[in-house]
Write a protein that holds these residues in place. Structure first.
Motif, PDB file in Angstrom:
ATOM      1  N   GLY A   1       0.784  -1.235   0.000  1.00  0.00           N
ATOM      2  CA  GLY A   1       0.000   0.000   0.000  1.00  0.00           C
ATOM      3  C   GLY A   1       0.810   1.276   0.000  1.00  0.00           C
TER       4      GLY A   1
ATOM      5  N   ALA B   1       0.528   3.327  -3.328  1.00  0.00           N
ATOM      6  CA  ALA B   1      -0.841   3.799  -3.524  1.00  0.00           C
ATOM      7  C   ALA B   1      -1.180   4.916  -2.541  1.00  0.00           C
ATOM      8  CB  ALA B   1      -1.824   2.648  -3.360  1.00  0.00           C
TER       9      ALA B   1
ATOM     10  N   THR C   1      -2.054   8.710  -3.474  1.00  0.00           N
ATOM     11  CA  THR C   1      -3.297   9.363  -3.047  1.00  0.00           C
ATOM     12  C   THR C   1      -3.000  10.629  -2.263  1.00  0.00           C
ATOM     13  OG1 THR C   1      -4.294   7.164  -2.875  1.00  0.00           O
ATOM     14  CG2 THR C   1      -5.504   8.982  -1.901  1.00  0.00           C
TER      15      THR C   1
ATOM     16  N   LEU D   1      -8.808   4.998  -6.054  1.00  0.00           N
ATOM     17  CA  LEU D   1      -7.459   4.486  -5.805  1.00  0.00           C
ATOM     18  C   LEU D   1      -7.310   4.073  -4.346  1.00  0.00           C
ATOM     19  CD1 LEU D   1      -4.496   4.048  -6.646  1.00  0.00           C
ATOM     20  CD2 LEU D   1      -4.078   6.464  -6.138  1.00  0.00           C
TER      21      LEU D   1
ATOM     22  N   SER E   1      -6.679   0.155  -3.068  1.00  0.00           N
ATOM     23  CA  SER E   1      -5.382  -0.156  -2.465  1.00  0.00           C
ATOM     24  C   SER E   1      -5.474  -0.449  -0.969  1.00  0.00           C
ATOM     25  CB  SER E   1      -4.400   0.996  -2.697  1.00  0.00           C
ATOM     26  OG  SER E   1      -4.908   2.195  -2.122  1.00  0.00           O
TER      27      SER E   1
END
Length: 501
Positions: free
Chosen positions: A263, A266, A270, A489, A493
């Protein structure tokens, strides 16, 4: 090396104090620009560097300072930075030329770059319990919002009674207090196995970030040009060289294994998208308050207080909400709420509607708070404690890059819309210098309208404000789209990560 609970939270107070000051220094200078211009008489290019060099140096030095803290000690780096920040503040206050002020602001930026990664990595080590750490990060993030609000307000009060140098001298007593309290309340942490700092990597990272951010800012202000393309190409080339160098070093400046953590990429992406959208649209809010509604900088700053307070509230209730809703779900709901806030901004017109403005910005802030709090927690928690400085620097660099990209991309779109619309609204019989200035920016239109008869001033002002609002409305809609993409997203994720407790 655990500390008693009271000591940890008192130490967090010291950390927050440093962050408030760091954030204040990003905004306090804006109000002093007229006085500085009158006293030092800088050229237009020098004035831009006086305003921008602090942020440039902060962004460029974050990676180096974060890793340096891992090597020499986070508290030691914070105290060195605080000392340098105080000295640079005195030099800036008594600068007797534009060149001297540019250099001292650059030193300010280098010193400021020690604060964010040092303080965040200290939090990573001081708070072993994830729930406590999340609360501490919420307070840490809140301190930046408080500083951003205090900058214009404190600056306005100081400039009312003192000369422009006072906006820098206010830093000195706070930094002295930090130097007195830090050894008593903050523990020391460093990576005992870290090797020597690779100077070549430090220079590469600084140069790469400076070239890229300068290219983005130049594009936002002047549109695409050969200079901006060359700077961007140079920055990306140096950045690629930097990454390849890290792969071959036994003690790299950035541990690329961080990007393999579940993660991590991601969440960092973000986080960057959130910063991109927030900064890109917020630039328009500041201009809307001053150039469309005609408010003074101080009054305009006061109207941003509800937004900042909402962010403070949001970051501090995030741990409580996360315990009940789950972290992944809360982040997604927050991003959807942020999209709703941007949708509210898209409804603003040239007619004042402060209720809509405050409501939209408050919703926007409350929606972003979980992403910043929980995203920061995940980013620094994914790194081993000895690499917390490096992970913290990545989070902060992502924020700086996101902000720069947002201002450049959204700024360029807004300028393009404004200029296209003004082509239809300007009257050919107006003086050529008025036409040039008014077609360039809303600020140019406001400044140049005095050359027109009174009756035509109102016509130009209404046309320019209407054109600006069309750009701001489209940018706000773009913010809605980006936040919806970010929510998708985040959902894709984070739903696989065990973040519900």
């Amino acid at each position: 090396m655990s500390k008693p609970d009271n000591s940890k939270w008192l130490g967090l107070t010291v950390i927050s104090l440093a962050c408030v000051l760091y954030s204040m220094d990003l905004t306090v200078l804006n109000l002093a620009i007229p006085a500085i211009s009158a006293d030092l008489q800088p050229s237009s290019a020098q004035l831009l560097w006086i305003v921008d060099i602090y942020g440039f140096m902060v962004a460029g030095a974050l990676i180096t300072m974060g890793t340096l803290g891992d090597r020499i000690g986070r508290r030691k780096l914070l105290m060195i930075g605080a000392t340098a920040f105080g000295v640079a503040s005195v030099l800036a206050a008594f600068s007797n030329s534009a060149e001297m002020l540019i250099v001292t602001r650059a030193l300010h930026g280098l010193a400021g770059a020690t604060i964010a990664p040092s303080t965040l990595s200290l939090i990573r080590n001081m708070f072993d319990d994830p729930a406590e750490r999340m609360k501490a990060i919420g307070i840490w993030i809140s301190s930046f919002s408080i500083g951003a609000v205090m900058g214009p307000l404190v600056g306005g009060v100081l400039l009312e009674y003192f000369w422009w140098g006072s906006v820098f001298l206010i830093n000195v007593p706070v930094m002295i207090l930090l130097l007195v309290l830090a050894p008593r309340l903050l523990p020391e942490y460093k990576d005992e196995t870290a090797g020597r700092l690779d100077i070549s990597s430090a220079v590469l990272s600084l140069a790469a970030v400076l070239f890229v951010i300068y290219a983005l800012k130049h594009t936002a202000e002047n549109g695409f040009s050969l200079l901006s393309v060359m700077c961007l190409a140079m920055g990306l080339t140096l950045g690629t060289w930097f990454v390849r160098r890290q792969k071959n070093l036994s003690h790299p400046l950035i541990d690329l294994n961080l990007f393999k953590a579940p993660g991590f990429v991601a969440v960092l992406g973000t986080y960057l998208l959130s910063c991109l959208t927030m900064f890109g649209v917020y630039v328009y809010i500041a201009q809307y308050l001053q150039l469309v509604l005609g408010l003074s900088p101080l009054v305009a700053g006061a109207w941003t207080v509800p937004w900042a307070l909402a962010f403070v509230v949001g970051t501090n209730v995030t741990p409580w909400l996360a315990a009940r809703l789950g972290q992944a779900r809360l982040v997604v709901l927050g991003l959807l709420g942020t999209a709703a806030g941007f949708a509210g901004l898209a409804l603003l017109t040239v007619q004042p509607n402060m209720t809509l403005l405050v409501g939209a910005t408050v919703v926007l802030a409350l929606g972003l708070a979980p992403m910043f709090t929980l995203g920061t927690e995940l980013i620094i928690s994914s790194a081993p404690p000895e690499r917390a400085g490096s992970a913290s620097a990545l989070a902060e660099t992502g924020a700086e890059f996101g902000g720069a990209v947002g201002i450049a991309v959204f700024g360029s779109i807004g300028v393009a819309i404004y200029r296209a619309r003004m082509n239809d609204l300007l009257q050919p019989e107006w003086p050529a210098e008025v036409l040039r200035a008014a077609q360039d920016t809303l600020g140019g239109a406001v400044a140049s309208m005095v050359q027109l008869p009174v009756a035509e001033q109102a016509t130009l002002l209404l046309a320019a404000r209407s054109a600006f609002m069309e750009g701001m409305q489209l940018i706000s809609i773009a913010g809605v789209v980006v936040m919806l993409l970010a929510s998708v997203l985040a959902y894709r994720s984070l739903k696989h990560l065990h973040l519900t407790h």
